[in-house]
Design a protein around this motif. Structure first.
Motif, PDB file in Angstrom:
ATOM      1  N   PHE A  32       0.827  -1.207   0.000  1.00 27.05           N
ATOM      2  CA  PHE A  32       0.000   0.000   0.000  1.00 27.05           C
ATOM      3  C   PHE A  32       0.864   1.260   0.000  1.00 27.05           C
ATOM      4  O   PHE A  32       0.492   2.267  -0.600  1.00 27.05           O
ATOM      5  N   GLN A  33       2.004   1.198   0.667  1.00 29.88           N
ATOM      6  CA  GLN A  33       2.873   2.363   0.724  1.00 29.88           C
ATOM      7  C   GLN A  33       3.477   2.672  -0.646  1.00 29.88           C
ATOM      8  O   GLN A  33       3.637   3.838  -1.017  1.00 29.88           O
ATOM      9  N   GLU A  34       3.799   1.639  -1.392  1.00 31.18           N
ATOM     10  CA  GLU A  34       4.470   1.827  -2.685  1.00 31.18           C
ATOM     11  C   GLU A  34       3.499   2.157  -3.811  1.00 31.18           C
ATOM     12  O   GLU A  34       3.915   2.672  -4.851  1.00 31.18           O
ATOM     13  N   GLN A  35       2.220   1.858  -3.640  1.00 31.01           N
ATOM     14  CA  GLN A  35       1.221   2.180  -4.665  1.00 31.01           C
ATOM     15  C   GLN A  35       0.860   3.661  -4.553  1.00 31.01           C
ATOM     16  O   GLN A  35       0.318   4.112  -3.553  1.00 31.01           O
ATOM     17  N   SER A  36       1.135   4.430  -5.586  1.00 29.81           N
ATOM     18  CA  SER A  36       0.984   5.886  -5.523  1.00 29.81           C
ATOM     19  C   SER A  36      -0.431   6.367  -5.819  1.00 29.81           C
ATOM     20  O   SER A  36      -0.791   7.485  -5.466  1.00 29.81           O
ATOM     21  N   ARG A  37      -1.235   5.542  -6.470  1.00 29.78           N
ATOM     22  CA  ARG A  37      -2.585   5.981  -6.864  1.00 29.78           C
ATOM     23  C   ARG A  37      -3.610   5.604  -5.800  1.00 29.78           C
ATOM     24  O   ARG A  37      -3.788   4.427  -5.489  1.00 29.78           O
ATOM     25  N   ASP A  38      -4.285   6.610  -5.281  1.00 31.01           N
ATOM     26  CA  ASP A  38      -5.246   6.369  -4.204  1.00 31.01           C
ATOM     27  C   ASP A  38      -6.406   5.498  -4.671  1.00 31.01           C
ATOM     28  O   ASP A  38      -6.903   4.661  -3.905  1.00 31.01           O
ATOM     29  N   THR A  39      -6.859   5.665  -5.909  1.00 31.79           N
ATOM     30  CA  THR A  39      -7.967   4.856  -6.407  1.00 31.79           C
ATOM     31  C   THR A  39      -7.620   3.377  -6.383  1.00 31.79           C
ATOM     32  O   THR A  39      -8.447   2.538  -5.984  1.00 31.79           O
ATOM     33  N   VAL A  40      -6.404   3.051  -6.777  1.00 34.37           N
ATOM     34  CA  VAL A  40      -5.965   1.656  -6.760  1.00 34.37           C
ATOM     35  C   VAL A  40      -5.888   1.139  -5.331  1.00 34.37           C
ATOM     36  O   VAL A  40      -6.337   0.018  -5.027  1.00 34.37           O
ATOM     37  N   ARG A  41      -5.325   1.951  -4.435  1.00 35.12           N
ATOM     38  CA  ARG A  41      -5.225   1.530  -3.030  1.00 35.12           C
ATOM     39  C   ARG A  41      -6.601   1.267  -2.432  1.00 35.12           C
ATOM     40  O   ARG A  41      -6.818   0.260  -1.741  1.00 35.12           O
ATOM     41  N   GLN A  42      -7.560   2.163  -2.700  1.00 33.42           N
ATOM     42  CA  GLN A  42      -8.899   1.999  -2.134  1.00 33.42           C
ATOM     43  C   GLN A  42      -9.579   0.749  -2.666  1.00 33.42           C
ATOM     44  O   GLN A  42     -10.237   0.011  -1.911  1.00 33.42           O
ATOM     45  N   LEU A  43      -9.433   0.483  -3.974  1.00 30.82           N
ATOM     46  CA  LEU A  43     -10.035  -0.720  -4.556  1.00 30.82           C
ATOM     47  C   LEU A  43      -9.389  -1.986  -4.000  1.00 30.82           C
ATOM     48  O   LEU A  43     -10.062  -2.983  -3.732  1.00 30.82           O
ATOM     49  N   MET A  44      -8.095  -1.941  -3.842  1.00 30.47           N
ATOM     50  CA  MET A  44      -7.391  -3.095  -3.293  1.00 30.47           C
ATOM     51  C   MET A  44      -7.805  -3.349  -1.848  1.00 30.47           C
ATOM     52  O   MET A  44      -8.019  -4.502  -1.433  1.00 30.47           O
ATOM     53  N   PHE A  45      -7.915  -2.299  -1.068  1.00 28.43           N
ATOM     54  CA  PHE A  45      -8.343  -2.429   0.321  1.00 28.43           C
ATOM     55  C   PHE A  45      -9.762  -2.996   0.383  1.00 28.43           C
ATOM     56  O   PHE A  45     -10.063  -3.856   1.218  1.00 28.43           O
ATOM     57  N   SER A  46     -10.624  -2.530  -0.515  1.00 27.69           N
ATOM     58  CA  SER A  46     -11.995  -3.043  -0.565  1.00 27.69           C
ATOM     59  C   SER A  46     -12.014  -4.516  -0.919  1.00 27.69           C
ATOM     60  O   SER A  46     -12.786  -5.293  -0.342  1.00 27.69           O
ATOM     61  N   ALA A  47     -11.178  -4.912  -1.898  1.00 27.27           N
ATOM     62  CA  ALA A  47     -11.139  -6.322  -2.297  1.00 27.27           C
ATOM     63  C   ALA A  47     -10.687  -7.207  -1.143  1.00 27.27           C
ATOM     64  O   ALA A  47     -11.157  -8.344  -0.995  1.00 27.27           O
ATOM     65  N   LEU A  48      -9.811  -6.700  -0.316  1.00 32.37           N
ATOM     66  CA  LEU A  48      -9.299  -7.473   0.809  1.00 32.37           C
ATOM     67  C   LEU A  48     -10.247  -7.489   2.005  1.00 32.37           C
ATOM     68  O   LEU A  48     -10.412  -8.528   2.662  1.00 32.37           O
ATOM     69  N   PHE A  49     -10.885  -6.347   2.289  1.00 32.29           N
ATOM     70  CA  PHE A  49     -11.539  -6.205   3.588  1.00 32.29           C
ATOM     71  C   PHE A  49     -13.019  -5.830   3.560  1.00 32.29           C
ATOM     72  O   PHE A  49     -13.630  -5.769   4.632  1.00 32.29           O
ATOM     73  N   ASN A  50     -13.605  -5.542   2.406  1.00 35.90           N
ATOM     74  CA  ASN A  50     -15.047  -5.300   2.403  1.00 35.90           C
ATOM     75  C   ASN A  50     -15.781  -6.572   2.785  1.00 35.90           C
ATOM     76  O   ASN A  50     -15.530  -7.647   2.228  1.00 35.90           O
ATOM     77  N   LEU A  51     -16.683  -6.465   3.742  1.00 34.00           N
ATOM     78  CA  LEU A  51     -17.387  -7.633   4.266  1.00 34.00           C
ATOM     79  C   LEU A  51     -18.336  -8.202   3.213  1.00 34.00           C
ATOM     80  O   LEU A  51     -19.053  -7.467   2.544  1.00 34.00           O
ATOM     81  N   GLN A  52     -18.347  -9.527   3.090  1.00 36.20           N
ATOM     82  CA  GLN A  52     -19.143 -10.198   2.073  1.00 36.20           C
ATOM     83  C   GLN A  52     -20.313 -10.981   2.652  1.00 36.20           C
ATOM     84  O   GLN A  52     -21.062 -11.609   1.914  1.00 36.20           O
ATOM     85  N   GLY A  53     -20.444 -10.984   3.972  1.00 40.56           N
ATOM     86  CA  GLY A  53     -21.545 -11.708   4.588  1.00 40.56           C
ATOM     87  C   GLY A  53     -21.361 -13.209   4.551  1.00 40.56           C
ATOM     88  O   GLY A  53     -22.344 -13.963   4.504  1.00 40.56           O
ATOM     89  N   ASN A  54     -20.121 -13.676   4.577  1.00 38.36           N
ATOM     90  CA  ASN A  54     -19.862 -15.112   4.577  1.00 38.36           C
ATOM     91  C   ASN A  54     -18.897 -15.468   5.698  1.00 38.36           C
ATOM     92  O   ASN A  54     -18.493 -14.614   6.499  1.00 38.36           O
TER      93      ASN A  54
END
Length: 466
Positions: free
Chosen positions: A83-105
């Motif tokens: 996350f520190q090395e990725q300079s684009r905030d949009t990419v960081r936010q999408l990556m964080f969402s893919a990892l940690f957005n709750l899926q109800g499972n």
């Protein structure tokens, strides 16, 4: 990305997770560059995240993969660097969402555990991009999970390691967005309904310090979020003002330094600063409220968006009524002291109500207020607020009044019965004192409060009530 699964299976758990993070970064970068709106990570990729990073088994026949404590620490370090090395905030936010957005499972428990450890590490090593992503997560996630994350962070920095709270305190300037959401989460978690749900002293000191240094901190989320109406019921409030107000009002009767002593206006040998801390917090909350009229007008939301909800206010008043009913059962506190504490709680409620209505943070009628306050005992200041004229904040340039948050007969309330004069009013050196208002003395008369000058307050235009 579904075709890389077979290449990940033979790898050890850490190597597979690291490889998947690398491919996930490339995949999301390509997704953003494609211009697809809104960019959305596909379900196959989310399944890979669950299997190789969160270690949720794909099916019953697949053996569960586990990391050792050392491997998990290494994974957290890899994620911090990613996350520190990725300079684009949009990419960081999408990556964080893919990892940690709750899926109800069933993988959500693993998500929460890994998220809590990652955010705690980000605080320790100052990884601001992760804190910014966590702030967005806190803003969009169900409050039940937000308070779970907040509880882990409080335990890590206020309980487990003495003196480590300074590390948490230092992120104030690095990520104000995260601090704002963190305050909202902890004021939701610690509602002062029990000793376990009272904020630790170190946490209280830190929050008071943050807000005193920067009153606009608690408005950061509101100032940076497009809003046109009420937030979803399941999410955290858009500001922590309601939770902070609850702390200040309930603290005189609900906060305990131990199982035997109530603390707010008084003190103990172990925690002499608790009372003034809540007093300072109350003053800061009122100061923040007085910033709102200009901000709401600039956003075109004055009179349209209530930052304080009537449902939350009704719950606070119900809790306060219960605490007041229980007040006479405290055998370790004299009746005179308990009366003083009760009046202090009611004074703070009255001041918060009046400033909230005048600033546009609370949208309700006097009749509504009288209805939800009907079970409260008499209090001079509260009676003035409930029976006073209708207030409108339609001219931010009218002369201000001044007040002290410790006075039972604050000039805020005492001026509501008369029209505003065209020039600045002459302020009394000390608030009025009556036999029925034991708290109406100047704060300097209380040894536990330092002397404080009156603070320039807020203008209140009026029209006669009908």
């Amino acid at each position: 990305m579904g075709d890389i699964r077979q290449s990940l299976l033979p790898r050890d758990v850490l190597s597979a997770a690291k490889e998947l993070l690398y491919h996930l970064d490339i995949y999301i970068c390509n997704l953003v560059q494609s211009g697809r709106q809104p960019p959305q990570v596909d379900s196959k990729t989310l399944e890979l995240v669950e299997e190789f990073i969160l270690h949720a088994p794909k099916d019953r026949n697949t053996p569960t993969r586990r990391m050792s404590a050392l491997q998990e620490l290494q994974l957290l370090e890899i994620m911090c660097s990613c996350f520190q090395e990725q300079s684009r905030d949009t990419v960081r936010q999408l990556m964080f969402s893919a990892l940690f957005n709750l899926q109800g499972n069933q993988a959500d428990e693993s998500r929460m555990a890994l998220l809590s450890k990652l955010v705690s590490m980000a605080i320790a090593v100052g990884r601001v991009p992760i804190l910014e992503c966590a702030a967005t997560w806190l803003q969009r996630t169900h409050r039940v999970y937000c308070v779970r994350l907040a509880k882990v962070l409080v335990d890590d920095y206020c309980s487990l390691v003495p003196g480590s709270v300074s590390t948490l305190q230092n992120i104030h300037s690095a990520s104000p967005r995260f601090c704002c959401q963190f305050i909202t989460a902890v004021t939701t978690l610690y509602d002062l309904t029990s000793e376990e749900l009272s904020p630790p002293l170190e946490l209280l000191q830190m929050i008071v310090s943050w807000i005193q240094d920067d009153p606009r901190l608690v408005l950061i989320t509101f100032l940076n979020t497009p809003l046109s109406g009420n937030q979803p019921i399941s999410s955290l409030d858009v500001t922590p003002l309601g939770g902070l107000m609850r702390w200040c009002v309930k603290a005189p009767l609900a906060y305990r330094s131990d199982k035997k002593q109530a603390l707010t206006n008084g003190s103990s040998e172990s925690e002499p600063e608790v009372g003034p801390l809540f007093s300072a917090l109350h003053l800061s909350v009122l100061q923040v409220l007085m910033l709102l009229p200009t901000i709401l007008n600039e956003k075109g939301l004055y009179g349209r968006l209530a930052l304080l909800q009537m449902e939350s206010l009704a719950a606070l008043i119900s809790d306060l009524s219960r605490l007041l009913d229980q007040a006479d059962k405290h055998t370790h506190v004299s009746s005179a002291d308990m009366l003083t504490l009760s009046q202090l709680a009611l004074d703070r409620l009255a001041q918060a109500l009046q400033v909230s209505m005048a600033s546009g943070a609370l949208l309700c009628s006097r009749e509504d207020l009288r209805a939800i306050c009907s079970r409260l005992p008499h209090n001079n200041l509260l009676q003035l607020v409930l029976s006073g004229p209708v207030m409108y904040y339609n001219n931010i340039h009218t002369p201000p009044l001044a007040f002290s948050p410790h006075a039972a007969h604050s000039p805020i309330a005492s001026h509501t019965a008369h029209p505003m004069p065209p020039t600045h009013p002459t302020l009394p050196t000390h608030p009025a004192h009556t036999p029925h208002a034991p708290l109406a003395t100047h704060p300097s008369s209380h040894p536990q409060y330092p002397a404080q000058p009156f603070m320039t307050g807020m203008p209140f235009p009026y029209r006669p009530s009908h």
